[in-house]
Design a protein around this motif. Structure first.
Motif, PDB file in Angstrom:
ATOM      1  N   PHE A  18       5.701  -3.951  -2.780  1.00  0.00           N
ATOM      2  CA  PHE A  18       5.076  -3.603  -4.059  1.00  0.00           C
ATOM      3  C   PHE A  18       3.658  -3.095  -3.874  1.00  0.00           C
ATOM      4  CE2 PHE A  18       8.408  -6.321  -6.148  1.00  0.00           C
ATOM      5  CZ  PHE A  18       8.942  -5.287  -6.906  1.00  0.00           C
ATOM      6  N   SER A  19       3.004  -3.475  -2.765  1.00  0.00           N
ATOM      7  CA  SER A  19       1.692  -2.926  -2.466  1.00  0.00           C
ATOM      8  C   SER A  19       1.795  -1.434  -2.156  1.00  0.00           C
ATOM      9  CB  SER A  19       1.067  -3.665  -1.282  1.00  0.00           C
ATOM     10  OG  SER A  19      -0.220  -3.171  -0.998  1.00  0.00           O
ATOM     11  N   ASN A  20       2.874  -1.034  -1.477  1.00  0.00           N
ATOM     12  CA  ASN A  20       3.095   0.386  -1.197  1.00  0.00           C
ATOM     13  C   ASN A  20       3.239   1.184  -2.488  1.00  0.00           C
ATOM     14  OD1 ASN A  20       3.777   2.760   0.411  1.00  0.00           O
ATOM     15  ND2 ASN A  20       5.895   2.424  -0.240  1.00  0.00           N
ATOM     16  N   ILE A  21       3.851   0.559  -3.504  1.00  0.00           N
ATOM     17  CA  ILE A  21       4.070   1.245  -4.780  1.00  0.00           C
ATOM     18  C   ILE A  21       2.816   1.241  -5.640  1.00  0.00           C
ATOM     19  CG2 ILE A  21       5.398   1.200  -6.940  1.00  0.00           C
ATOM     20  CD1 ILE A  21       7.690  -0.095  -5.321  1.00  0.00           C
ATOM     21  N   THR A  22       2.171   0.086  -5.758  1.00  0.00           N
ATOM     22  CA  THR A  22       1.071  -0.083  -6.717  1.00  0.00           C
ATOM     23  C   THR A  22      -0.310   0.098  -6.107  1.00  0.00           C
ATOM     24  OG1 THR A  22       0.901  -2.467  -6.292  1.00  0.00           O
ATOM     25  CG2 THR A  22       2.495  -1.754  -7.971  1.00  0.00           C
ATOM     26  N   LYS A  23      -0.408  -0.018  -4.775  1.00  0.00           N
ATOM     27  CA  LYS A  23      -1.679   0.007  -4.027  1.00  0.00           C
ATOM     28  C   LYS A  23      -2.536  -1.223  -4.326  1.00  0.00           C
ATOM     29  CE  LYS A  23      -0.328   4.002  -2.565  1.00  0.00           C
ATOM     30  NZ  LYS A  23       0.986   4.034  -3.207  1.00  0.00           N
ATOM     31  N   ILE A  24      -1.945  -2.247  -4.943  1.00  0.00           N
ATOM     32  CA  ILE A  24      -2.628  -3.529  -5.171  1.00  0.00           C
ATOM     33  C   ILE A  24      -2.506  -4.369  -3.904  1.00  0.00           C
ATOM     34  CG2 ILE A  24      -2.595  -5.672  -6.538  1.00  0.00           C
ATOM     35  CD1 ILE A  24      -1.421  -4.034  -8.842  1.00  0.00           C
ATOM     36  N   ALA A  25      -3.527  -5.168  -3.622  1.00  0.00           N
ATOM     37  CA  ALA A  25      -3.536  -5.990  -2.403  1.00  0.00           C
ATOM     38  C   ALA A  25      -2.305  -6.892  -2.341  1.00  0.00           C
ATOM     39  CB  ALA A  25      -4.801  -6.827  -2.337  1.00  0.00           C
ATOM     40  N   LYS A  26      -1.745  -7.021  -1.151  1.00  0.00           N
ATOM     41  CA  LYS A  26      -0.541  -7.829  -0.942  1.00  0.00           C
ATOM     42  C   LYS A  26      -0.723  -9.271  -1.395  1.00  0.00           C
ATOM     43  CE  LYS A  26       0.924 -11.109   1.985  1.00  0.00           C
ATOM     44  NZ  LYS A  26       0.137 -12.166   2.648  1.00  0.00           N
ATOM     45  N   LYS A  27      -1.894  -9.865  -1.152  1.00  0.00           N
ATOM     46  CA  LYS A  27      -2.124 -11.271  -1.505  1.00  0.00           C
ATOM     47  C   LYS A  27      -1.928 -11.507  -3.003  1.00  0.00           C
ATOM     48  CE  LYS A  27      -5.293 -12.518   2.262  1.00  0.00           C
ATOM     49  NZ  LYS A  27      -4.495 -13.627   2.811  1.00  0.00           N
ATOM     50  N   LYS A  28      -2.447 -10.601  -3.830  1.00  0.00           N
ATOM     51  CA  LYS A  28      -2.292 -10.751  -5.283  1.00  0.00           C
ATOM     52  C   LYS A  28      -0.830 -10.634  -5.686  1.00  0.00           C
ATOM     53  CE  LYS A  28      -6.899  -8.864  -6.281  1.00  0.00           C
ATOM     54  NZ  LYS A  28      -7.659  -7.782  -6.937  1.00  0.00           N
ATOM     55  N   LEU A  29      -0.130  -9.696  -5.066  1.00  0.00           N
ATOM     56  CA  LEU A  29       1.275  -9.489  -5.413  1.00  0.00           C
ATOM     57  C   LEU A  29       2.144 -10.654  -4.967  1.00  0.00           C
ATOM     58  CD1 LEU A  29       1.440  -5.711  -4.504  1.00  0.00           C
ATOM     59  CD2 LEU A  29       1.639  -6.690  -6.796  1.00  0.00           C
ATOM     60  N   VAL A  30       1.796 -11.284  -3.854  1.00  0.00           N
ATOM     61  CA  VAL A  30       2.541 -12.456  -3.391  1.00  0.00           C
ATOM     62  C   VAL A  30       2.474 -13.568  -4.426  1.00  0.00           C
ATOM     63  CG1 VAL A  30       2.415 -14.384  -1.758  1.00  0.00           C
ATOM     64  CG2 VAL A  30       2.518 -12.049  -0.905  1.00  0.00           C
TER      65      VAL A  30
END
Length: 421
Positions: free
Chosen positions: A295-307
């Motif tokens: 989802f970081s690849n899609i949104t460019k949001i940091a992985k930690k937040k998405l986790v």
């Protein structure tokens, strides 16, 4: 930047630098922990019910040879490029075209995360009588925490879990075999209804082919290509085979496929809870980590937040996912092998084993060749009888190479820029 700082980074939108590479034992424990998966024991139990034990051994060796080849090729690409599965798909699918595989991979891993939380919570609630929602929330939070902390925490957990699962599981299975009369009785076992080799290999591949597609998410941290490939191959031949063995022997000896259920019947309540929790934890945090990268690849949001978001969703929806999502996971598993097959075909056959550095490469927006090849792979899985995961990979890889040769300009198939690492 200090070495410690590098080790704590996730590198979700860039290549892992060589200075952050990890040695053999850290990668070995990480990859084996990844393959220690309760669903593989369930698949092993199905194989145990439908095959003689000698035929079971042959099937597992063939299945894991195919899995090992598939994941080993992906591990080699990841170690050389330093890129995750999701960033690798940009080369074959295009920058925005990569959103399709990232979404499919990520949503599947969140689904498995929720199912895994329930696979732990239900038996623990049964034997302890504790409130199931407390078990769900606590276990989901712990699994989310290690995924949030990153590759260092995933590895540390594996150093504890892998030996514990291997030792306790082997002791329990050994005891179960003794109760049925020994190893000779195990090999003398004959199933009442038999599986064909094609069906058995399909079960073997289907149990972990979706997770195997995410091998680059972890293998990219290997210090060398040799470490990446060797630890991946060992993990699938040792870790995955051990899970199948536990499931098959448990089913033949006691009628229970999960080693923790075997231990429950043996009165080993606390060891059973420990082994069940660690087994699911080592896979679930890897699944959540991979979903964050996707989802970081899609949104460019940091992985930690998405986790955190993915873990919260998977935890709160665990009961629903467990009751409603398992049938969908079977379908989604068919959509994932073509993704890895296309990455392999693109790198080895279309790009002459060279990828331009991520920051130097001008990506196409969408490469329809890959989208069409992926669809062909899925159709092969759906409509060609036999070993569906294998046919989906072959169909996608062959069609991608043909479509790329036909529609790509020769210059587009060469990566002449400076390579990663």
């Amino acid at each position: 930047m200090s070495q410690k700082k590098l080790q704590d980074q996730d590198f979700e939108l860039q290549a892992v630098p060589s200075s952050a590479g990890r040695g053999f034992w850290k990668m070995f424990m990480l990859m084996v922990g990844f393959t220690f998966f309760s669903a593989s024991m369930l698949a092993g139990g199905t194989l145990g019910q439908g095959l003689s034990f000698s035929h079971f051994i042959v099937t597992v060796l063939i299945g894991n040879l195919i899995l090992g080849t598939y994941t080993g090729l992906l591990a080699n690409i990841a170690a050389k490029s330093g890129l995750s599965t999701h960033l690798l798909t940009r080369y074959s699918f295009g920058e925005k075209g990569s959103y399709l595989p990232s979404f499919l991979l990520s949503i599947t891993q969140i689904g498995w995360f929720g199912v895994g939380v329930m696979m732990f919570s239900v038996p623990v609630q049964t034997v302890t009588g504790w409130n199931i929602w407390i078990i769900i929330i606590v276990s989901g939070a712990l699994m989310t925490a290690t995924a949030y902390l990153g590759i260092k925490a995933l590895t540390a957990l594996s150093f504890v879990a892998v030996p514990a699962i291997a030792i306790l599981g082997t002791i329990s299975v050994g005891s179960a075999v003794n109760t049925m009369g020994g190893v000779n009785e195990l090999f003398a076992y004959q199933p009442t209804e038999t599986l064909t080799y094609a069906a058995a290999i399909a079960i073997c591949l289907g149990s972990f082919i979706s997770g195997g597609t995410l091998t680059p998410d972890f293998a990219r941290f290997a210090k060398t290509k040799k470490i990446a490939v060797s630890t991946t191959l060992i993990a699938f031949f040792l870790g995955n085979s051990l899970m199948f063995l536990f499931g098959a022997v448990g089913t033949i000896a006691t009628g229970k496929s999960d080693i923790s259920e075997v231990m429950f019947t043996q009165g080993l309540i606390l060891p059973a809870i420990i082994i069940l929790g660690l087994n699911i934890w080592t896979t679930n945090d890897n699944s959540l980590y991979a979903s964050g990268l996707g989802f970081s690849n899609i949104t460019k949001i940091a992985k930690k937040k998405l986790v955190i978001v993915n873990g919260l969703f998977g935890t709160l929806m665990a009961m629903w996912l467990y009751n409603n999502f398992i049938s969908w996971l079977g379908f989604l598993n068919m959509t994932l092998p073509p993704i890895g097959a296309i990455i392999i075909a693109d790198y080895y056959f279309c790009r002459a084993k060279r990828y331009a550095a991520l920051e130097h490469h001008s990506f196409q927006v969408v490469r329809w060749q890959a989208i069409l090849a992926w669809a062909i792979g899925v159709l092969c899985a759906l409509f060609i009888p036999g070993i569906a995961p294998l046919y989906s990979m072959l169909g996608a890889a062959v069609s991608y190479v043909v479509l790329a040769k036909v529609f790509d300009k020769p210059s587009a198939q060469r990566s002449s820029m400076k390579e990663v690492r």
